[in-house]
Motif scaffolding. Structure first.
Motif, short mmCIF file in Angstrom:
data_model
loop_
_atom_site.label_atom_id
_atom_site.label_comp_id
_atom_site.label_asym_id
_atom_site.label_seq_id
_atom_site.Cartn_x
_atom_site.Cartn_y
_atom_site.Cartn_z
N GLY A 61 0.78 -1.24 0.00
CA GLY A 61 0.00 0.00 0.00
C GLY A 61 0.80 1.28 0.00
O GLY A 61 0.24 2.37 0.11
N PHE A 62 2.12 1.19 -0.11
CA PHE A 62 2.97 2.38 -0.15
C PHE A 62 3.83 2.34 -1.40
O PHE A 62 4.23 1.28 -1.86
N GLY A 87 1.64 6.79 0.85
CA GLY A 87 0.56 5.84 1.07
C GLY A 87 -0.78 6.48 0.81
O GLY A 87 -0.88 7.67 0.54
N ARG A 88 -1.84 5.69 0.88
CA ARG A 88 -3.18 6.20 0.64
C ARG A 88 -3.53 7.31 1.63
O ARG A 88 -4.10 8.33 1.26
#
Length: 179
Positions: A61-62, A87-88
């Motif tokens: 996710g990064f 990241g998100r």
């Protein structure tokens, strides 16, 4: 933390999605916080390794961007690894030493912590400017010493060697990033 609606950047006590987490000279609790945010421990370790080479990777996710930035201390020139994790919910910057331009970016009235891609580009631009400034400074030092080549002393040769070592570190970092 700052969105487009906010008048200024503010320091918040607890992490909030869209926040910028900046850590230099990390302590154990800083590393735990980064891991809680989802930063991969192996990338934290890489950012703290003085010999780490630049690269871009995606994991869990990064997007991790490891860059080098020039540093001058007591006449020595060397690179410092800098991890930018996008990241998100978070924008993370980690280094083993304090890097002044990070604070400059955060305090810039045009910086919004929610604009992660733009902030990554700002970091890259500051690093590019730092290398340019250091290379100009080295060039001036070399030219100043070249003027007196006929009166060359051992300390001048040692200075040339140190400047060459610094330039070689810069070249290694830049080649790794674009190669």
């Amino acid at each position: 933390y700052r969105t487009i609606k906010d008048k200024r950047t503010r320091l918040i006590k607890a992490f909030k999605p869209g926040g910028w987490v900046s850590v230099s000279e990390p302590k154990e609790e800083d590393i735990r916080l980064l891991e809680e945010l989802g930063v991969d421990p192996s990338f934290i370790e890489d950012a703290l390794d003085p010999d780490e080479l630049p690269r871009i990777e995606k994991a869990k996710g990064f997007i991790y961007v490891i860059l080098n930035t020039p540093c001058r201390e007591k006449g020595k020139i060397f690179n410092i690894p800098l991890l930018v994790g996008v990241g998100r919910d978070a924008f993370v910057v980690l280094s083993r030493r304090k890097i002044d331009f990070i604070e400059t970016i955060i305090k810039d009235p045009r910086t919004y912590t929610t604009q992660k891609a733009k902030n990554l580009l700002k970091v890259c631009l500051k690093i590019t400017n730092s290398y340019t400034r250091e290379i100009r400074r080295i060039n001036k030092e070399i030219n100043a010493k070249k003027v007196s080549l006929s009166k060359l002393k051992n300390q001048d040769i040692a200075a040339f060697v140190e400047l060459e070592e610094g330039l070689n570190e810069f070249i290694t970092a830049i080649v790794a990033l674009i190669g």
